[in-house]
Design a protein around this motif. Structure first.
Motif, PDB file in Angstrom:
ATOM      1  N   ARG A   1       0.837  -1.204   0.000  1.00 13.49           N
ATOM      2  CA  ARG A   1       0.000   0.000   0.000  1.00 13.49           C
ATOM      3  C   ARG A   1       0.877   1.261   0.000  1.00 13.49           C
ATOM      4  O   ARG A   1       0.555   2.249  -0.657  1.00 13.49           O
ATOM      5  CB  ARG A   1      -0.923  -0.036   1.203  1.00 13.49           C
TER       6      ARG A   1
ATOM      7  N   VAL B   1       3.663   5.693  -5.790  1.00 12.60           N
ATOM      8  CA  VAL B   1       3.510   5.708  -7.248  1.00 12.60           C
ATOM      9  C   VAL B   1       2.398   6.674  -7.634  1.00 12.60           C
ATOM     10  O   VAL B   1       2.531   7.447  -8.594  1.00 12.60           O
ATOM     11  CB  VAL B   1       3.223   4.287  -7.783  1.00 12.60           C
ATOM     12  N   ARG B   2       1.321   6.645  -6.884  1.00 11.10           N
ATOM     13  CA  ARG B   2       0.185   7.497  -7.197  1.00 11.10           C
ATOM     14  C   ARG B   2       0.495   8.967  -6.891  1.00 11.10           C
ATOM     15  O   ARG B   2       0.091   9.854  -7.623  1.00 11.10           O
ATOM     16  CB  ARG B   2      -1.031   7.032  -6.383  1.00 11.10           C
ATOM     17  N   TYR B   3       1.217   9.224  -5.799  1.00  9.58           N
ATOM     18  CA  TYR B   3       1.551  10.599  -5.389  1.00  9.58           C
ATOM     19  C   TYR B   3       3.073  10.718  -5.241  1.00  9.58           C
ATOM     20  O   TYR B   3       3.629  10.545  -4.165  1.00  9.58           O
ATOM     21  CB  TYR B   3       0.887  10.938  -4.055  1.00  9.58           C
ATOM     22  N   PRO B   4       3.787  11.032  -6.306  1.00  6.71           N
ATOM     23  CA  PRO B   4       5.249  11.094  -6.268  1.00  6.71           C
ATOM     24  C   PRO B   4       5.781  12.177  -5.318  1.00  6.71           C
ATOM     25  O   PRO B   4       6.912  12.101  -4.868  1.00  6.71           O
ATOM     26  CB  PRO B   4       5.663  11.385  -7.709  1.00  6.71           C
TER      27      PRO B   4
ATOM     28  N   TYR C   1       4.945  12.601  -2.256  1.00  6.74           N
ATOM     29  CA  TYR C   1       5.196  11.935  -0.973  1.00  6.74           C
ATOM     30  C   TYR C   1       6.488  11.105  -1.018  1.00  6.74           C
ATOM     31  O   TYR C   1       7.222  11.029  -0.036  1.00  6.74           O
ATOM     32  CB  TYR C   1       4.014  11.052  -0.566  1.00  6.74           C
TER      33      TYR C   1
ATOM     34  N   GLU D   1       2.186   1.745  -3.484  1.00  8.89           N
ATOM     35  CA  GLU D   1       1.115   2.256  -4.355  1.00  8.89           C
ATOM     36  C   GLU D   1       0.889   3.751  -4.124  1.00  8.89           C
ATOM     37  O   GLU D   1       0.683   4.515  -5.068  1.00  8.89           O
ATOM     38  CB  GLU D   1      -0.186   1.492  -4.101  1.00  8.89           C
ATOM     39  N   THR D   2       0.966   4.182  -2.859  1.00  8.56           N
ATOM     40  CA  THR D   2       0.790   5.598  -2.543  1.00  8.56           C
ATOM     41  C   THR D   2       1.918   6.428  -3.147  1.00  8.56           C
ATOM     42  O   THR D   2       1.671   7.511  -3.694  1.00  8.56           O
ATOM     43  CB  THR D   2       0.750   5.804  -1.010  1.00  8.56           C
TER      44      THR D   2
END
Length: 91
Positions: free
Chosen positions: A3, A9-12, A14, A6-7
């Motif tokens: 998870r 990848v979705r929000y670079p 962070y 995935e976070t």
């Protein structure tokens, strides 16, 4: 763990923020390390070598002990001054 990836990848943003936090923590930790060229340790013995031309070993020992014993009153932590050939009795 999946998870978290995935976070990132979705929000670079962070992921970059996480890398910056790791780098700043590492730099701060490095700056807090104690650094010295020679390790700090307590010296327990001092060895003195003297050249006194024309003197016997006994004379050299007497002169050296006289010179070293006078300022020893001001030396911090000096408990006793033992000549190299002295017999040490337990006590």
């Amino acid at each position: 763990m999946r998870r978290l990836i995935e976070t990132f990848v979705r929000y670079p943003f962070y992921a970059n923020l996480f890398i910056v936090v790791i780098l700043v923590s590492g730099i701060f930790g490095f700056l807090q390390l104690k650094k010295s060229f020679f390790p700090e340790r307590e010296t327990r013995n001092i060895y003195v070598t003297v050249t006194y031309p024309g003197a016997s070993p006994k004379e050299m020992e007497e002169v050296l002990l006289f010179v070293l014993s006078r300022p020893s009153e001001g030396w911090l932590g000096l408990k006793r001054l033992i000549p190299p050939h002295a017999k040490i009795s337990p006590g």
